[in-house]
Design a protein around this motif. Structure first.
Motif, short mmCIF file in Angstrom:
data_model
loop_
_atom_site.label_atom_id
_atom_site.label_comp_id
_atom_site.label_asym_id
_atom_site.label_seq_id
_atom_site.Cartn_x
_atom_site.Cartn_y
_atom_site.Cartn_z
N HIS A 121 0.81 -1.03 -0.09
CA HIS A 121 0.00 0.08 0.08
C HIS A 121 0.77 1.30 -0.01
N GLY A 122 1.86 1.22 0.99
CA GLY A 122 2.87 2.33 0.78
C GLY A 122 3.45 2.34 -0.41
N VAL A 123 4.01 1.43 -1.09
CA VAL A 123 4.59 1.92 -2.10
C VAL A 123 3.82 2.19 -3.32
N ALA A 124 2.34 1.64 -3.54
CA ALA A 124 1.44 1.91 -4.54
C ALA A 124 1.00 3.49 -4.21
N SER A 125 1.05 3.92 -3.24
CA SER A 125 0.57 5.25 -2.64
C SER A 125 1.28 6.25 -3.62
N PHE A 126 2.54 6.20 -4.05
CA PHE A 126 3.36 7.15 -4.64
C PHE A 126 2.81 7.15 -6.22
N SER A 127 2.23 6.02 -6.71
CA SER A 127 1.82 6.27 -7.94
C SER A 127 0.53 7.25 -7.99
N LEU A 128 -0.41 7.09 -6.78
CA LEU A 128 -1.58 7.74 -6.54
C LEU A 128 -1.28 9.22 -6.34
N GLN A 139 0.18 10.82 3.82
CA GLN A 139 0.34 10.06 5.28
C GLN A 139 0.63 8.68 5.03
N ILE A 140 0.03 8.03 3.80
CA ILE A 140 -0.04 6.57 3.95
C ILE A 140 1.54 6.12 3.81
N PRO A 141 2.57 6.46 2.77
CA PRO A 141 3.60 5.96 3.06
C PRO A 141 4.50 6.23 4.31
N LYS A 142 4.39 7.43 5.12
CA LYS A 142 4.85 7.61 6.26
C LYS A 142 4.28 6.91 7.34
N GLU A 143 2.92 6.45 7.39
CA GLU A 143 2.53 5.52 8.27
C GLU A 143 2.95 4.17 8.17
N ALA A 144 3.19 3.82 6.90
CA ALA A 144 3.55 2.45 6.44
C ALA A 144 5.04 2.30 7.13
N ILE A 145 5.94 3.21 7.00
CA ILE A 145 7.24 3.24 7.22
C ILE A 145 7.25 3.12 8.71
N LEU A 166 10.54 1.75 1.25
CA LEU A 166 9.62 2.78 1.44
C LEU A 166 10.31 4.09 1.52
N GLU A 167 11.45 4.07 2.29
CA GLU A 167 12.11 5.29 2.80
C GLU A 167 12.79 5.81 1.48
N ALA A 168 13.30 5.00 0.64
CA ALA A 168 13.74 5.31 -0.90
C ALA A 168 12.83 6.11 -1.63
N GLU A 169 11.73 5.16 -1.66
CA GLU A 169 10.64 6.21 -2.48
C GLU A 169 10.29 7.49 -2.00
N ALA A 171 12.02 9.46 -0.29
CA ALA A 171 13.29 10.18 -0.22
C ALA A 171 13.17 10.76 -1.97
N SER A 172 12.83 9.94 -2.77
CA SER A 172 12.98 10.19 -4.31
C SER A 172 11.73 11.10 -4.43
N TYR A 173 10.56 10.72 -3.96
CA TYR A 173 9.40 11.55 -3.93
C TYR A 173 9.54 13.10 -3.77
N GLU A 174 10.35 13.25 -2.50
CA GLU A 174 10.70 14.43 -1.80
C GLU A 174 11.89 15.27 -2.32
N GLY A 175 12.79 14.61 -3.51
CA GLY A 175 13.54 15.20 -4.08
C GLY A 175 15.07 15.15 -3.34
N ARG A 176 15.13 14.31 -2.43
CA ARG A 176 16.33 13.72 -1.61
C ARG A 176 17.02 12.95 -2.38
N ASN A 177 17.62 13.26 -3.35
CA ASN A 177 18.00 12.03 -4.20
C ASN A 177 19.30 11.44 -3.84
N GLU A 178 20.17 11.85 -2.88
CA GLU A 178 21.61 10.95 -2.31
C GLU A 178 21.11 10.28 -1.30
N GLU A 179 19.84 10.82 -0.55
CA GLU A 179 19.41 9.86 0.49
C GLU A 179 18.59 8.52 -0.23
N ALA A 180 17.71 8.87 -1.23
CA ALA A 180 17.14 7.93 -2.08
C ALA A 180 18.14 6.90 -2.73
#
Length: 252
Positions: A121-128, A139-145, A166-169, A171-180
């Motif tokens: 669910h957390g992974v799929a939320s980024f597509s949504l 909130q879905i991925p944060k709660e999943a983490i 989930l943390e990688a996704e 970070a990628s979504y938020e533009g924190r590329n090195e963390e991703a």
């Protein structure tokens, strides 16, 4: 037998072997007229067939029960779990979200089912989130983490790789590329260590999309190619074909 197929499917066992085992058990329960077990095995079979090749008929594998019949089974937790799982791997994020919501509303939902579906669910939320950036979806991925970090304290082998991905996704979504980058690498390594070949493939695939997004085609190609190898080992023809299309678009 039921327990074996369920855990093997969640753990990423080879799908072709699982399909053979499931058909074998279906034959046995059919001979003994065990209706309850048959219903469960038919649900498992539908998911396995879907993950292999979107449920296309395969010679020698027997006849699967129709979707309509499966949905009438009074095992709502199992049905919703499998529908959510199928939808996720088919790339239907909204449909997966629908079934996850139904599953999580069930009181007494099994803990392992809840943790596994929370991950997907957390992974799929980024597509949504690409289509609608609501605070509820964010909130879905944060709660999943948070949920899976707690679970990983008791079983890092089962859930550690899921937290990293989930943390990688996120970070990628938020533009924190090195963390991703470091989190994708950790997710791939942890999935490999736990022998979750399907989730290793997923981590490689999502890393490929991340690098494609930031314009690093060479690394994107490398991760997509790793994903293709993982999915081939898992036995998912549909995922191999999907990744092959990504490689083709990148010129490989």
């Amino acid at each position: 037998a039921n327990h074996h197929i369920r855990l093997s499917l969640i753990g990423g066992a080879n799908l072709q072997s699982l399909l053979r085992d499931t058909d074998y058990y279906l034959n046995i329960v059919g001979q003994h007229d065990n209706t309850v077990s048959k219903r469960y095995f038919l649900i498992f079979r539908e998911t396995i067939s879907t993950l292999i090749n979107k449920g296309s008929p395969r010679k020698g594998n027997g006849e699967a029960e129709s979707n309509e019949s499966l949905c009438n089974i009074r095992h709502s937790e199992t049905v919703n779990f499998h529908k959510a799982l199928q939808s996720f791997w088919l790339g239907y994020a909204e449909r997966s979200h629908h079934y996850v919501t139904k599953l999580l509303q069930i009181s007494g939902c099994g803990r392992h089912h809840r943790y596994i579906i929370t991950f997907y669910h957390g992974v799929a939320s980024f597509s949504l989130l690409k289509r609608q950036r609501t605070s509820k979806l964010r909130q879905i991925p944060k709660e999943a983490i948070a949920t899976l970090k707690t679970a990983a304290q008791y079983s890092k082998w089962n859930y550690g790789n899921k937290v990293y991905l989930l943390e990688a996704e996120l970070a990628s979504y938020e533009g924190r590329n090195e963390e991703a980058k470091s989190s994708y690498a950790a997710a791939i390594l942890a999935s490999r260590s736990s022998k979750f070949i399907h989730e290793q493939g997923l981590a490689c695939e999502l890393a490929g999309f991340h690098y494609k997004k930031i314009g690093d085609s060479r690394r994107a190609w490398g991760f997509f190619n790793q994903a293709k190898l993982c999915y081939a080992e898992w036995g998912s023809e549909m995922k191999v074909e999907s990744i092959a299309q990504q490689l083709s678009m990148l010129g490989g």
